[in-house]
Design an enzyme around this catalytic site. Structure first.
Site, PDB file in Angstrom:
ATOM      1  N   ASP A   1       0.847  -1.184   0.000  1.00  0.00           N
ATOM      2  CA  ASP A   1       0.000   0.000   0.000  1.00  0.00           C
ATOM      3  C   ASP A   1       0.883   1.235   0.000  1.00  0.00           C
ATOM      4  O   ASP A   1       2.109   1.142   0.086  1.00  0.00           O
ATOM      5  CB  ASP A   1      -0.959   0.004   1.195  1.00  0.00           C
ATOM      6  CG  ASP A   1      -0.222  -0.006   2.529  1.00  0.00           C
ATOM      7  OD1 ASP A   1       1.030   0.017   2.536  1.00  0.00           O
ATOM      8  OD2 ASP A   1      -0.887  -0.032   3.574  1.00  0.00           O
TER       9      ASP A   1
ATOM     10  N   ASP B   1       1.199   5.153   1.753  1.00  0.00           N
ATOM     11  CA  ASP B   1       0.720   6.017   2.838  1.00  0.00           C
ATOM     12  C   ASP B   1       1.277   7.430   2.685  1.00  0.00           C
ATOM     13  O   ASP B   1       2.478   7.600   2.441  1.00  0.00           O
ATOM     14  CB  ASP B   1       1.162   5.465   4.201  1.00  0.00           C
ATOM     15  CG  ASP B   1       0.700   4.037   4.428  1.00  0.00           C
ATOM     16  OD1 ASP B   1      -0.444   3.723   4.037  1.00  0.00           O
ATOM     17  OD2 ASP B   1       1.471   3.231   4.991  1.00  0.00           O
TER      18      ASP B   1
ATOM     19  N   ASP C   1      -3.562   5.215   1.798  1.00  0.00           N
ATOM     20  CA  ASP C   1      -4.038   5.853   3.026  1.00  0.00           C
ATOM     21  C   ASP C   1      -3.608   7.310   3.028  1.00  0.00           C
ATOM     22  O   ASP C   1      -2.422   7.612   2.830  1.00  0.00           O
ATOM     23  CB  ASP C   1      -3.474   5.158   4.267  1.00  0.00           C
ATOM     24  CG  ASP C   1      -4.097   3.791   4.522  1.00  0.00           C
ATOM     25  OD1 ASP C   1      -5.114   3.480   3.872  1.00  0.00           O
ATOM     26  OD2 ASP C   1      -3.562   3.048   5.363  1.00  0.00           O
TER      27      ASP C   1
END
Length: 496
Positions: free
Chosen positions: A325, A327, A421
């Site tokens: 992911d 961030d 995120d």
């Protein structure tokens, strides 16, 4: 005689005040290793009731270290990891449980005899091992590339499986052992090279020994090929699915995300997105792709608030070239200007059909109500957006929203779903947020443990000194390390 239960409920009997220190010159520390936490707590209470000075943690004030079922060499090796540089010659009595029990029976510290002492072998000669690595991950530099990947991969697989079995203690033990091996300056070839290193318990050493001698661990291979491990790895790989949910599905016969499509299990919105984009999200994100997403986020932020700053965090900040992911931290140099920013950024992205899924949480952190009233937590409460980005390939123009009637990425082959995120932090908390969101997970865990040993409480929002009852402010990570009495470790060496 009053029954025991009634005595507990009644007024305490008159007598001396409990836990009065009668022997302040003798500071005893009970080593928990192989003793166990419950037995250590019982013995600590017993000794304090007799007026002995028992220390909860090791410090330079300790004069007597008492161990049970550990050799003198093991205790000495542990002691060396706890002793500050330049203080290695300070005299500390290493004693077995016999001295402790005899002292309890006598009601005072008995004279130390040779039978009470733990025997420590003298280290001499050029082959002597002198490992002095700190016991906390935040005390040592852990590079991204290291020399013991075969050993650490095996231990981390066992740690992952322990997580799947909700055995947090075992998982952390494997992770800490792997972290120590990552920090070594060279490859491990003999078990003797591990002498004196912290965090290497008997289970971990058995695994390491088998790999060194036979090239593989039977336990690791059995775990790797077990049906439970493979199913749990697949199910927890779904966006929005944790271990508990995956275990429930596994018990119901679900083995793969594809099984959920034809099952009657009800999925929440995040899980539905996780199943729909599973094949996309299981493909690692590259640093180049993370940078491209960063450009999009920067453009979105600039469109709604000039002067705001975004920072790529997580594994990419530690030097990784791939991840699962991406961030970003978002802040503004003027405190308070960041409030209300995230919904506008999300709207900008949604208007351009760049989000396949998003969930935004409001900021629930209020400094005045945190410490000491609220127990510390490793979970922060910043304003945050959990999302799945639609990253176009090739790079698409973003100035204008899609025309009405146009379909999004679901029917377009030239895109990739990526977990992103977005976290918004006030500038006064930015240094703490940057430290917390950079990781690694074990590095952050040990930072909080270290802070606790120092009488402080650390989170991604702030550092609080519990003894002085005040917040310790910082505008950089370097200042936070200084507050904690630690050498600053740059992001690229926090890969614990």
């Amino acid at each position: 005689m009053i029954p025991a239960k009634r005595r507990k409920l009644g007024a305490p009997a008159a007598g001396p005040v409990a836990d009065v220190i009668r022997f302040p010159h003798v500071a005893v520390f009970l080593l928990e290793k192989r003793m166990g936490a419950s037995r250590r707590a019982f013995l600590t209470g017993l000794a304090r009731s007799k007026g002995f000075r028992l220390e909860d943690s090791y410090s330079p004030a300790v004069t007597h270290v008492v161990s049970e079922k550990n050799s003198g060499d093991e205790v000495q090796a542990w002691l060396e990891t706890q002793t500050p540089a330049g203080d290695a010659d300070r005299s500390v009595h290493l004693l077995n449980m016999t001295w402790f029990t005899e002292s309890m029976a006598a009601g005072h510290p008995v004279k130390i005899e040779s039978r009470h002492r733990l025997q420590v072998k003298a280290k001499s000669g050029p082959s002597a091992v002198t490992n002095t690595m700190g016991a906390y991950a935040c005390q040592r530099k852990t590079p991204l590339e290291h020399h013991n990947a075969v050993l650490t991969d095996a231990l981390l697989l066992l740690a992952e499986n322990a997580d799947f079995c909700t055995n947090e203690g075992r998982s952390v033990a494997f992770k800490r052992a792997a972290s120590v091996l990552k920090a070594l300056p060279g490859p491990v070839r003999r078990m003797e090279e591990l002498q004196g290193l912290p965090c290497l318990g008997e289970h971990c050493q058995r695994v390491i020994k088998e790999i060194l001698e036979h090239g593989a661990s039977s336990e690791v291979e059995m775990t790797r090929h077990s049906e439970h491990y493979q199913a749990m790895k697949a199910l927890t790989g779904i966006f929005g699915v944790g271990v508990k949910t995956a275990e429930q599905w596994h018990r119901a016969g679900i083995r793969h995300p594809a099984d959920l499509v034809s099952s009657e299990h009800k999925l929440n919105r995040a899980q539905r997105a996780g199943v729909e984009y599973y094949e996309h999200l299981r493909v690692p994100v590259t640093k180049a792709e993370a940078d491209r997403i960063g450009e999009i986020v920067k453009r979105a932020v600039d469109a709604v608030l000039l002067g705001a700053e975004i920072t790529l965090t997580g594994g990419f900040r530690r030097g990784k070239q791939t991840g699962h992911d991406v961030d970003f931290l978002i802040t503004h140099p003027d405190e308070g200007r960041e409030e209300g920013l995230l919904p506008k950024v999300v709207s900008w992205l949604e208007a351009r059909d760049l989000l396949l899924y998003q969930k935004t949480n409001k900021n629930s952190y209020l400094e005045a109500k945190e410490w000491p009233a609220r127990p510390p937590s490793n979970m922060d409460r910043f304003e945050r957006c959990f999302s799945i980005f639609k990253l176009q390939r090739p790079w698409a123009a973003l100035e204008e929203p899609p025309q009405s009637g146009e379909r999004g990425a679901a029917e377009t082959p030239g895109w990739k779903a990526v977990r992103v995120d977005l976290v918004v932090t006030p500038v006064s908390q930015f240094a703490f947020a940057l430290l917390g969101w950079t990781g690694s997970q074990l590095f952050e865990r040990d930072l909080r443990r270290w802070a606790g040993q120092k009488g402080m409480s650390l989170s991604s929002h702030a550092l609080y000194d519990c003894e002085q009852k005040r917040y310790l402010r910082a505008t950089s990570e370097e200042e936070i390390f200084a507050h904690l009495g630690l050498e600053y470790i740059p992001p690229g060496e926090r890969n614990a």
